[in-house]
Design an enzyme around this catalytic site. Structure first.
Site, PDB file in Angstrom:
ATOM      1  N   ASN A   8       0.869  -1.182   0.000  1.00 33.15           N
ATOM      2  CA  ASN A   8       0.000   0.000   0.000  1.00 33.15           C
ATOM      3  C   ASN A   8       0.908   1.236   0.000  1.00 33.15           C
ATOM      4  OD1 ASN A   8      -1.814   2.041   0.453  1.00 33.15           O
ATOM      5  ND2 ASN A   8      -2.455   1.338   2.484  1.00 33.15           N
ATOM      6  N   LYS A  10       0.074   4.225  -0.266  1.00 29.88           N
ATOM      7  CA  LYS A  10      -0.601   5.399   0.325  1.00 29.88           C
ATOM      8  C   LYS A  10      -0.405   6.619  -0.587  1.00 29.88           C
ATOM      9  CE  LYS A  10      -0.287   3.198   4.797  1.00 29.88           C
ATOM     10  NZ  LYS A  10      -0.221   3.305   6.249  1.00 29.88           N
ATOM     11  N   HIS A 102      -9.662   1.156   5.214  1.00 32.25           N
ATOM     12  CA  HIS A 102      -8.352   1.356   5.855  1.00 32.25           C
ATOM     13  C   HIS A 102      -8.523   2.306   7.036  1.00 32.25           C
ATOM     14  CE1 HIS A 102      -4.192   2.491   6.536  1.00 32.25           C
ATOM     15  NE2 HIS A 102      -3.866   1.396   5.884  1.00 32.25           N
ATOM     16  N   GLU A 104      -6.857   4.740   7.936  1.00 31.03           N
ATOM     17  CA  GLU A 104      -6.662   6.149   7.584  1.00 31.03           C
ATOM     18  C   GLU A 104      -7.905   6.734   6.918  1.00 31.03           C
ATOM     19  OE1 GLU A 104      -2.902   5.490   5.609  1.00 31.03           O
ATOM     20  OE2 GLU A 104      -2.040   5.012   7.574  1.00 31.03           O
ATOM     21  N   GLU A 172      -5.252  -4.786  10.775  1.00 28.76           N
ATOM     22  CA  GLU A 172      -4.220  -3.766  10.948  1.00 28.76           C
ATOM     23  C   GLU A 172      -4.504  -3.011  12.250  1.00 28.76           C
ATOM     24  OE1 GLU A 172      -2.234  -2.555   6.992  1.00 28.76           O
ATOM     25  OE2 GLU A 172      -4.003  -1.323   7.244  1.00 28.76           O
ATOM     26  N   GLY A 178       2.533   2.517  10.854  1.00 27.84           N
ATOM     27  CA  GLY A 178       3.473   3.618  10.679  1.00 27.84           C
ATOM     28  C   GLY A 178       4.170   4.041  11.959  1.00 27.84           C
ATOM     29  N   SER A 210       3.547  -1.935  10.426  1.00 20.70           N
ATOM     30  CA  SER A 210       5.003  -1.948  10.632  1.00 20.70           C
ATOM     31  C   SER A 210       5.653  -3.283  10.247  1.00 20.70           C
ATOM     32  CB  SER A 210       5.349  -1.562  12.072  1.00 20.70           C
ATOM     33  OG  SER A 210       4.929  -0.228  12.332  1.00 20.70           O
TER      34      SER A 210
HETATM   35  P1  13P Z   1       3.018   0.585   7.762  1.00 16.55           P
HETATM   36  O1  13P Z   1       3.550  -0.703   7.152  1.00 16.55           O
HETATM   37  O2  13P Z   1       3.713   1.815   7.259  1.00 16.55           O
HETATM   38  O3  13P Z   1       2.918   0.491   9.247  1.00 16.55           O
HETATM   39  O4  13P Z   1       1.510   0.737   7.215  1.00 16.55           O
HETATM   40  C1  13P Z   1       0.644  -0.331   7.317  1.00 16.55           C
HETATM   41  C2  13P Z   1      -0.565  -0.020   6.522  1.00 16.55           C
HETATM   42  O5  13P Z   1      -1.341   0.844   6.884  1.00 16.55           O
HETATM   43  C3  13P Z   1      -0.783  -0.762   5.282  1.00 16.55           C
HETATM   44  O6  13P Z   1      -2.062  -0.565   4.783  1.00 16.55           O
END
Ligand code: 13P
Length: 250
Positions: A8, A10, A102, A104, A172, A178, A210
């Site tokens: 992803n 982002k 997600h 976010e 997640e 992150g 992560s």
């Molecule tokens: P990170 O791997 O940066 O922690 O992000 C995970 C994520 O949100 C994948 O969709």
């Protein structure tokens, strides 16, 4: 079982970055792809068509390829929804997958379980495979509510008509995204067993939060972990390749 490795990206990347990164991913994975693992890349919407075309140009081998997924979609098929993207527009660009729900989007854009379910249903109708994300916040975990939160999200965000063929579930934990904090192997094992119980044997269940080359092998060998959803480390080709290779035992 073939593991599913999803990157992803982002809101990161321009065409030049994408071209470079894809070049560095395709060659090292070409011998293993669709044998030890499958790969889906989810670039920002602006790059979906470009990434699909670049992957077709780079061509892996035989029928095997890297799939392309979007990071979100709208629940309606068309209309006055400025800035939004309908599922059919994604298939038109060569996407086979779409992430919905997600954290976010849930936390940054206030998306509810019902909205996530509506998006997933619309995506299925367009023929997309949905990657439906679930996960508790740090305070929900500290309060001991993590299993209840995830159960509620499963009930509310998975639309009727979900099957292992049209849906992937991604756990997640919000506090691990992150942050560099990964859930412990025990946390992952317990929550994935909980999700397995509710979603059934055939469902693909990913872990995200992560994931790095250093922890991928342990996560991928945890029971009921069928793959990983990788954010930050998917922006570094060598790290992403190392994570995929961890699925084939290194
Ligand atoms: P990170 O791997 O940066 O922690 O992000 C995970 C994520 O949100 C994948 O969709």
């Amino acid at each position: 079982m073939t593991k599913l490795i999803v990157g992803n990206w982002k809101m990161n990347g321009l065409k030049a970055d994408a071209r470079l990164r894809l070049g560095e991913i395709v060659t090292p994975v070409s011998a293993d792809i669709d044998v030890a693992y499958s790969i889906v890349l989810c670039p920002p919407a602006t790059l979906l068509g470009y990434v699909r075309q670049a992957l077709d140009d780079l061509y892996i081998c035989g029928e095997a390829t890297i799939s392309v997924g979007a990071q979100d979609c709208h629940a309606e098929s068309h209309g006055a929804f400025t800035g939004d993207i309908a599922p059919r527009m994604l298939t038109d660009m060569g996407c086979t997958h779409v992430i919905v729900g997600h954290s976010e989007r849930r936390h940054g854009h206030g998306e509810t379980d019902a909205q996530v379910a509506a998006k997933a249903q619309a995506a299925h109708q367009a023929g997309l495979i949905t990657i439906i994300c679930l996960g508790e916040t740090e305070s929900e975990r500290t309060a001991g509510h993590h299993f209840d939160v995830v159960s509620r999200q499963i009930k509310g965000s998975l639309p009727s008509g979900v099957t292992p063929a049209n849906t992937v579930v991604a756990y997640e934990p919000v506090w691990a995204i992150g942050t560099g904090k990964t859930a412990t192997a025990d946390d992952v094992r317990e929550m994935h067993a909980h999700i397995r119980q509710q979603c059934g044997e055939g469902m693909t269940i990913l872990y995200g939060g992560s994931v790095k080359p250093g922890n991928a092998a342990e996560i991928l060998s945890t029971p009921n972990v069928d793959g990983v959803l990788v954010g930050g480390a998917s922006l570094v080709a060598a790290d992403f390749v190392a994570i995929a290779r961890a699925a084939s035992g290194g």
